[in-house]
Scaffold this motif. Structure first.
Motif, PDB file in Angstrom:
ATOM      1  N   UNK A 408       0.799  -1.227   0.000  1.00 26.18           N
ATOM      2  CA  UNK A 408       0.000   0.000   0.000  1.00 26.18           C
ATOM      3  C   UNK A 408       0.832   1.278   0.000  1.00 26.18           C
ATOM      4  N   UNK A 409       2.059   1.234   0.466  1.00 24.03           N
ATOM      5  CA  UNK A 409       2.854   2.462   0.500  1.00 24.03           C
ATOM      6  C   UNK A 409       3.153   3.000  -0.892  1.00 24.03           C
ATOM      7  N   UNK A 410       3.029   2.144  -1.893  1.00 22.58           N
ATOM      8  CA  UNK A 410       3.309   2.583  -3.260  1.00 22.58           C
ATOM      9  C   UNK A 410       2.227   3.508  -3.808  1.00 22.58           C
ATOM     10  N   UNK A 411       1.031   3.472  -3.243  1.00 17.12           N
ATOM     11  CA  UNK A 411      -0.055   4.303  -3.772  1.00 17.12           C
ATOM     12  C   UNK A 411      -0.843   4.987  -2.661  1.00 17.12           C
ATOM     13  N   UNK A 412      -0.193   5.254  -1.552  1.00 18.59           N
ATOM     14  CA  UNK A 412      -0.846   5.971  -0.459  1.00 18.59           C
ATOM     15  C   UNK A 412      -0.066   7.249  -0.165  1.00 18.59           C
ATOM     16  N   UNK A 413      -0.533   7.986   0.831  1.00 15.74           N
ATOM     17  CA  UNK A 413       0.182   9.195   1.218  1.00 15.74           C
ATOM     18  C   UNK A 413       0.310  10.168   0.074  1.00 15.74           C
ATOM     19  N   UNK A 414       1.510  10.629  -0.176  1.00 16.84           N
ATOM     20  CA  UNK A 414       1.742  11.574  -1.265  1.00 16.84           C
ATOM     21  C   UNK A 414       1.738  10.906  -2.619  1.00 16.84           C
TER      22      UNK A 414
END
Length: 428
Positions: A408-414
């Motif tokens: 999920x870090x690849x398409x979350x946050x900024x």
């Protein structure tokens, strides 16, 4: 210390009241057109009322510690809720739903046109269980001194109920996966609980954000201190109320800080006023401001920038997947000019600065909606958005949890422009 803490809490709420004089809630001519008694509140199919208890030790979980032995409350405090299961009668994943201030568990299972407005029905149809509770000090849950019912206490109660769900102490069978779901102050509760324990599989927040606008907040609170819950006809029958419980005055639910008024049924406004309206405690009113990440002071003219006061950093401690849904016109949390909610990606970018990458914060905006998303005409759109994310992040059987966390870090946050389900019709 307890007495001085009470005075500080009262002063905080009183300040909000004084600031709001002249802008308080006005009586509504339609406020009495939808009378329903509490005994008539319906349950959706698959639901049953369930009570559990938490030890009175939860009241010691305060921002400022209380003197040893100063708590006077029954040894066990009742937490009332409705447990709702899919048609199969079982669920592996349950959503622990936490309402906002002045509401009860009924917010999640509306008796008014439930085929449209019941969050419970939408989620159980998708295979999820839902345990919607009356938070401590609300509805049919225990009412200890309202000065002691703070955000910190609510977070500890949520933690203990979550652990009971995992242990099979609610409903008779353990739930393998638990998603915290909150609205408004219920989201604040779930964020604080997660920043301490990180023990849910995921967190879904609605009607909340990392910054708050002062004007609608002052208008919302302005009538409370003039209306103790123990003398209001709607709430006076609750057991255990003391002068530190308040409720909005009768009438005046038809406010732009709760809904987009062009997108809400008058029958729902009446239902909100006569059925859903409940209490708020002095302790809650005095312990949430400092838990925002920033206090918005308004836009700086001709710069496009926002003037704000930095506050808390506790959300940086969250390490579980997070999702936030706000209404496009939420006056409390969308920032100056509603800029934070201009699109789902704008909201995600704004919130990402307050969370660690491990939280995989994602966000969605529901168009033409205000603060009370479940009560707007397009509530089903919000529910579909929530279900889409829940299916991705956990799933009714929990099968997606590990894979989502690993990617999920690849398409979350900024990183909000790629990945599955870029949320909302307003998305770029």
């Amino acid at each position: 210390m307890r007495r001085s803490r009470f005075k500080l809490a009262h002063a905080a709420l009183a300040t909000l009241t004084v600031l709001g004089l002249g802008t308080g809630l006005a009586p509504s001519a339609s406020a009495e057109t939808f009378p329903i008694s509490n005994s008539q509140l319906p349950l959706s199919p698959g639901c049953s009322f369930v009570d559990t208890t938490v030890p009175n030790e939860v009241l010691n979980h305060q921002l400022v510690p209380l003197p040893v032995g100063s708590i006077t409350a029954p040894p066990e405090l009742t937490i009332h809720g409705r447990l709702c299961l899919p048609a199969s009668g079982a669920a592996k994943t349950v959503m622990l739903a936490l309402h906002g201030i002045t509401y009860t568990n009924q917010y999640w299972d509306s008796g008014y046109q439930p085929e449209t407005y019941s969050f419970v029905r939408q989620m159980t149809a998708a295979g999820y269980g839902v345990f919607a509770i009356d938070r401590l000090g609300y509805g049919k849950s225990a009412h200890p001194s309202g000065a002691l019912v703070t955000l910190d206490v609510q977070a500890e109660v949520a933690h203990q109920v979550l652990q009971q769900l995992r242990a099979g102490k609610i409903g008779g069978s353990p739930f393998q996966h638990v998603i915290l779901v909150g609205h408004s102050y219920g989201t604040a509760t779930s964020w604080l609980e997660s920043s301490i324990y990180n023990d849910a599989d995921a967190v879904i927040g609605t009607g909340w954000g990392s910054s708050i606008q002062l004007d609608p907040l002052v208008r919302f609170f302005s009538g409370f201190a003039r209306n103790p819950a123990m003398i209001d006809a709607k709430t006076a029958s609750a057991v255990g109320l003391d002068p530190t419980y308040f409720t909005p005055p009768a009438g005046g639910r038809d406010q732009d800080f709760l809904y987009v008024l062009s997108n809400v049924d008058q029958g729902m406004i009446d239902y909100d006023q006569n059925v859903l309206r409940d209490t708020v405690t002095l302790g809650e009113g005095s312990t949430f401001i400092n838990r925002y990440n920033k206090l918005s002071l308004g836009a700086i003219p001709s710069t496009g920038q926002e003037l704000s006061l930095p506050l808390s950093t506790h959300t940086e401690q969250i390490r579980i997947p997070m999702f936030l849904v706000d209404g496009e016109k939420d006056l409390f949390f969308c920032g100056p000019g509603a800029a934070h909610c201009a699109s789902s990606q704008a909201l995600q970018k704004e919130e990402a600065q307050y969370f660690a990458p491990a939280a995989c914060i994602r966000a969605a905006v529901t168009p033409a909606a205000g603060h009370d998303l479940n009560l707007q005409h397009n509530a089903p759109d919000t529910y579909r958005t929530i279900r889409t994310w829940a299916d991705q992040a956990v799933g009714p059987d929990g099968s997606q949890a590990a894979a989502y966390r690993s990617s999920c870090q690849a398409y979350s946050g900024t990183n909000g422009t790629s990945g599955p389900a870029v949320f909302g019709p307003l998305a770029a």
